[in-house]
Design an enzyme around this catalytic site. Structure first.
Site, mmCIF file in Angstrom:
data_model
loop_
_atom_site.group_PDB
_atom_site.id
_atom_site.type_symbol
_atom_site.label_atom_id
_atom_site.label_comp_id
_atom_site.label_asym_id
_atom_site.label_seq_id
_atom_site.Cartn_x
_atom_site.Cartn_y
_atom_site.Cartn_z
ATOM 1 N N GLU A 246 0.801 -1.075 0.153
ATOM 2 C CA GLU A 246 -0.121 -0.135 0.010
ATOM 3 C C GLU A 246 0.897 1.095 0.059
ATOM 4 O O GLU A 246 1.541 1.430 0.959
ATOM 5 C CB GLU A 246 -1.066 -0.017 1.188
ATOM 6 C CG GLU A 246 -2.111 0.715 1.054
ATOM 7 C CD GLU A 246 -2.037 2.241 1.593
ATOM 8 O OE1 GLU A 246 -1.517 3.109 0.880
ATOM 9 O OE2 GLU A 246 -2.472 2.534 2.680
ATOM 10 N N CYS A 280 -3.180 8.707 4.020
ATOM 11 C CA CYS A 280 -3.058 8.438 2.619
ATOM 12 C C CYS A 280 -4.168 8.371 1.711
ATOM 13 O O CYS A 280 -3.994 8.653 0.441
ATOM 14 C CB CYS A 280 -2.787 6.616 2.529
ATOM 15 S SG CYS A 280 -1.087 6.150 3.371
#
Length: 512
Positions: A246, A280
């Site tokens: 990720e 994020c």
């Protein structure tokens, strides 16, 4: 007076320690010892030994221990929050979210792990497998390495370990060297307070320690930058170690004519400045249709100016957690201004010890600017005026990242049609991070935002390997028609049967 945090090296490899400091004022917090490659190998070996018994107690046995850990998280929530505030410079609400989401993940896998790990009987459709019995079994990777990020240190280490533990893996956590203390406390709770089996441990250190973990593990879950993620992938490729990455995002928010402007403004400010912009899936680009642009900008600026910086219980915005990050944020803002952007509020470091940057709103930005192309990860919200939906979608897709996006529109149907055009792994309509609060959903990105996903069934199954077992419920013959010896007669029979099975018809068999 506190020493400026930027002037203190974080990793002291000569002394073998990490100097953990308080981002809020730069003062020393604790020095922790770094694990070297030899220690990584030793810890990994101990975990592998313990994993055999952990797998052997089955999903039910593992669920009992994870349920105890769930209660420990709730009982020790305040302690974890306080550690996270000190080492991360965060306000109280942000680490609270981590605890909530970890508990949700445990609850979800408590419900579904047994079914996911159960053997699956498969019936073949082809007549060629008539009489055959097939079963798909799942076995965990013995040792999973989790390399976490500093922005949500608990969720992005132990939060990812939960599924692996349910699957039957042992897990070795390597939190960011910026924020190792809360994760260390959690591992201590697992080991010392609930007395769980020794299948969860922690490594402390920087890149060298992380590289040693990649070498030692059977599967790597990594959260971090694209550059580091690529290095992890390259290292893992040398041993053909599977990975899940990720790698962050540059998430767009689209605000269209006719949208609920009150909600759009409140959400844009929260989505851009939650956890000081260190999310994020935070909004790093906002595209607003011309009809509502002026009002939207005016109201966003007013709300951003009202945000309170500090780490007390009445603050909204904390310090930047990673000292080098303030240089990245400042450089991107300066680059944007040099290329024509306007700062409507903020745009500078705050005059106080520690890593503080004023919440910033930029307009007149475009995609020639670094701040519109590279991940900022700080308290900056660039806003772009667009002529219509097509321009908004085109600009939103003009990015190497594809983690998630948000659309504010007049109707859900219209927003769903636009969502289908966006090159991202998730789209929230009139909302922010709604997908992240649902453990049943896969969470992963497109493009350079990563490989694989967390949460959902796939978030557990990725930590397992499949083993197919084939048997027969018919009496076993001494031989099969397609086995040796090859003869012309067997060739004709086998080829004819194959054509019949695949629908070529009797007339194509050469049979009169």
């Amino acid at each position: 007076m506190a020493i400026p945090i930027e002037s203190v090296p974080l990793l002291d490899t000569a002394a073998g320690v990490i100097h953990v400091r308080r981002p809020a004022d730069g003062s020393p917090l604790e020095d922790v010892k770094i694990h070297d490659a030899t220690q990584v190998t030793e810890i990994a070996a101990r975990l592998r030994q313990a994993q055999v018994e952990w797998e052997g107690i089955g999903v039910r046995g593992r669920t009992e221990w994870l349920s105890r850990m769930r209660q420990w998280l709730l009982d020790n929530e305040d302690r974890l929050i306080e550690i996270s505030r000190e080492e991360g410079g965060r306000v109280r609400n942000e680490p609270l979210l981590e605890t909530i989401l970890m508990v949700e993940v445990i609850d979800y896998y408590t419900r579904v792990a047994s079914k996911l790990m159960s053997p699956k009987r498969v019936r073949g459709a082809s007549p060629l497998v008539l009489g055959k019995r097939f079963t798909v079994n799942r076995s965990p990777y013995p040792l999973v390495g989790v390399i976490g990020a500093w922005n949500f240190p608990l969720l992005l280490t132990f939060g990812d370990a939960i599924a692996a533990l349910f699957a039957g893996s042992a897990v070795l956590l390597k939190p960011s060297e910026v924020t190792p203390l809360a994760v260390r406390e959690l591992v201590r709770g697992w080991r010392d307070e609930i007395g769980a089996p020794p299948v969860l441990d922690i490594l402390l250190g920087g890149g060298e320690t992380g590289a040693a973990l990649v070498d030692a593990a059977d599967f790597i879950q990594f959260t971090g930058s694209v550059a580091t993620g690529k290095r992890v992938a390259q290292r893992a490729a040398e041993t053909v170690t599977p990975i899940s990455l990720e790698l962050g995002g540059k998430d767009p928010c689209l605000v269209l004519d006719g949208a609920n402007l009150n909600r759009a403004v409140n959400c844009a400010v929260y989505g851009g400045f939650a956890n000081n912009g260190q999310v994020c899936m935070g909004f790093e680009r906002v595209y607003v249709e011309a009809g509502v642009y002026d009002e939207f900008v005016e109201r966003v600026v007013a709300k951003v100016k009202s945000l309170r910086s500090g780490i007390d219980d009445h603050s909204d915005i904390g310090a930047l957690t990673s000292a080098p990050q303030i240089d990245i944020v400042d450089a991107q803002v300066r680059d944007a201004v040099a290329k024509g952007a306007k700062v409507l509020t903020g745009g500078h470091r705050m005059n106080r010890p520690g890593t503080w940057y004023a919440p910033t709103v930029l307009v007149d930005v475009d995609h020639s600017m670094t701040i519109m192309r590279e991940e900022t990860f700080g308290p900056v919200l660039p806003i772009v005026r667009v002529a219509d939906v097509d321009e908004a979608v085109c600009l939103a897709n003009d990015s190497e990242f594809g983690l998630s996006a948000t659309i504010f529109a007049d109707t859900t149907k219209r927003a769903e049609q636009i969502a289908a055009r966006l090159e991202v792994g998730a789209v929230n309509i009139n909302d922010f991070l709604a997908n992240m609060t649902c453990a049943e959903l896969p969470q992963g990105g497109w493009k350079n935002s990563g490989i694989g996903s967390r949460a959902s069934a796939s978030g557990l199954l990725k930590f397992t390997r499949t083993k197919v077992i084939s048997s027969s419920w018919l009496p076993a013959m001494d031989s099969e028609p397609n086995w040796f010896p090859y003869t012309p007669t067997r060739w004709r029979i086998f080829r004819g049967a194959a054509r019949l099975v695949h629908g070529r018809g009797l007339g194509r068999l050469g049979i009169s």
